[in-house]
Write a protein that holds these residues in place. Structure first.
Motif, short mmCIF file in Angstrom:
data_model
loop_
_atom_site.label_atom_id
_atom_site.label_comp_id
_atom_site.label_asym_id
_atom_site.label_seq_id
_atom_site.Cartn_x
_atom_site.Cartn_y
_atom_site.Cartn_z
N SER A 1 -0.52 0.95 -5.51
CA SER A 1 -1.77 0.12 -5.68
C SER A 1 -2.87 0.85 -6.54
CB SER A 1 -2.27 -0.22 -4.26
OG SER A 1 -3.59 -1.15 -4.69
N SER B 1 4.17 4.80 -0.11
CA SER B 1 4.62 3.39 -0.44
C SER B 1 3.66 2.25 -0.98
CB SER B 1 5.75 3.06 0.44
OG SER B 1 6.60 4.16 0.76
N ILE B 2 2.54 2.35 -0.54
CA ILE B 2 1.84 1.02 -0.46
C ILE B 2 0.37 1.53 -1.23
CG2 ILE B 2 0.64 -0.68 0.85
CD1 ILE B 2 2.47 -0.65 2.75
N THR C 1 0.86 -4.85 6.98
CA THR C 1 2.16 -5.08 7.02
C THR C 1 2.94 -4.15 7.17
OG1 THR C 1 1.85 -7.05 5.53
CG2 THR C 1 4.10 -6.44 5.62
N GLY C 2 2.64 -2.94 6.44
CA GLY C 2 3.44 -1.70 6.41
C GLY C 2 3.37 -1.33 8.13
N THR D 1 -6.97 -0.87 -2.11
CA THR D 1 -5.69 -1.29 -1.74
C THR D 1 -5.70 -2.55 -0.75
OG1 THR D 1 -4.85 0.94 -1.78
CG2 THR D 1 -3.49 -0.70 -0.61
N ASP D 2 -4.76 -3.60 -0.97
CA ASP D 2 -4.84 -4.88 -0.20
C ASP D 2 -4.74 -4.26 1.34
OD1 ASP D 2 -4.75 -7.36 0.90
OD2 ASP D 2 -2.86 -7.84 -0.09
N VAL E 1 -4.24 -6.29 3.64
CA VAL E 1 -2.88 -7.20 4.33
C VAL E 1 -1.81 -6.42 4.14
CG1 VAL E 1 -1.71 -9.11 4.10
CG2 VAL E 1 -3.97 -9.24 3.86
N ALA E 2 -1.30 -5.70 2.82
CA ALA E 2 -0.38 -4.84 2.46
C ALA E 2 -0.14 -3.83 3.57
CB ALA E 2 -0.25 -4.47 0.98
N LYS E 3 -1.34 -2.98 3.74
CA LYS E 3 -1.28 -1.76 4.58
C LYS E 3 -0.92 -2.42 6.20
CE LYS E 3 -5.44 -0.18 3.48
NZ LYS E 3 -6.69 0.51 3.34
N TYR F 1 5.54 -2.91 10.35
CA TYR F 1 7.19 -2.33 10.19
C TYR F 1 7.13 -1.10 10.76
CZ TYR F 1 8.59 -6.51 7.53
OH TYR F 1 9.06 -7.85 7.01
N ILE G 1 2.73 4.88 4.41
CA ILE G 1 1.86 3.87 3.79
C ILE G 1 1.11 4.51 2.59
CG2 ILE G 1 0.00 2.34 4.17
CD1 ILE G 1 0.73 2.23 7.46
#
Length: 258
Positions: A173, A168-169, A154-155, A147-148, A150-152, A158, A165
């Protein structure tokens, strides 16, 4: 899109007709004295076989063992794969054992399973589970681990919790990995379910093949082979369709679904 799909189906049908033609010519010509029946004889026997309740009962036993074993392997494999994939330590610690176990066929433990469970449907389900479980764990853990970051991150920025996480992420993925694992495992589940009857004496089409071979009815034997081939095509087609529908949002599958 419609023309390409029609071309694909037409090419496949043409290939099947050519294969049947080669079979017919070989059985009627050079192999005329062998136990191999002609394609016409096998197809004629298949037409008589499909109206018998025994064939449908055997088919259902095989499909039920394959589906139940695959479902259990998917549920357990995805859960364990998530547990392994979220931890780099667990991922690296289990990589060698899982890769070692992945190529080992479930047939090697068949004698022990038959001894414990007997020639039953439960034996077939267990063998299917063993045959599919490890590969699903490997793919699910790889999807979670890849899993990226950066995406984690970012979560996290937020304010999402670890559970949010993951849901949703991380899981979206990993879904392409899991979908591919289940698609590849589906034909394997069918093969193992047949072997469970063929060698282990369990119910299903494998047992029907053995009984037909004992009677020496070669056209019916090859009719059962045709049933298995058709069933394999159906399983493969349904698994691909399910993968495309489940992952319709993924860029790799958008054009195929639209």
């Amino acid at each position: 899109m419609g023309d390409s799909r029609l071309l694909k189906w037409g090419t496949g049908a043409l290939g099947a007709l050519i294969a049947l033609g080669v079979w017919q010519l070989a059985a009627a010509g050079p192999l005329a004295g062998s136990p191999l029946p002609t394609a016409g004889e096998a197809i004629g026997e298949l037409a008589r076989l499909v109206v018998t309740p025994e064939m449908w009962a055997a088919t259902w036993d095989t499909v039920a063992m394959a589906l139940l074993g695959l479902a259990i392997a998917t549920a357990a494999g995805v859960l364990l794969g998530i547990g392994v994939g979220v931890s780099p330590l667990a991922m690296h610690a289990t990589r060698v054992p899982l890769e070692f176990l992945k190529p080992i066929p479930p047939i090697v433990i068949l004698p022990v399973v038959v001894l414990v469970l007997g020639p039953t449907a439960g034996m077939g389900v267990f063998l299917v589970f063993i045959g599919c479980f490890v590969s699903i764990v490997v793919q699910a853990s790889a999807g979670v681990f890849d899993t990226d970051p950066v995406a984690k991150a970012t979560g996290q920025s937020y304010g999402l919790s670890r559970g949010e996480i993951l849901w949703s992420i991380v899981l979206p993925s990993a879904l392409p990995y899991i979908g591919t694992a289940v698609r590849v495992a589906a034909p394997t589940a069918l093969i193992v379910a047949v072997v469970a009857g063929l060698i282990g004496g369990g119910p299903g089409l494998g047992q029907s093949l053995v009984q037909t071979q004992i009677t020496g009815n070669q056209p019916r034997l090859f009719a059962y082979v045709l049933v298995l081939g058709i069933l394999g095509l159906v399983v493969q087609g349904l698994s691909q369709w399910g993968e495309r529908r489940l992952l319709h949002w993924h860029p790799q599958y958008r054009k195929q679904v639209s």
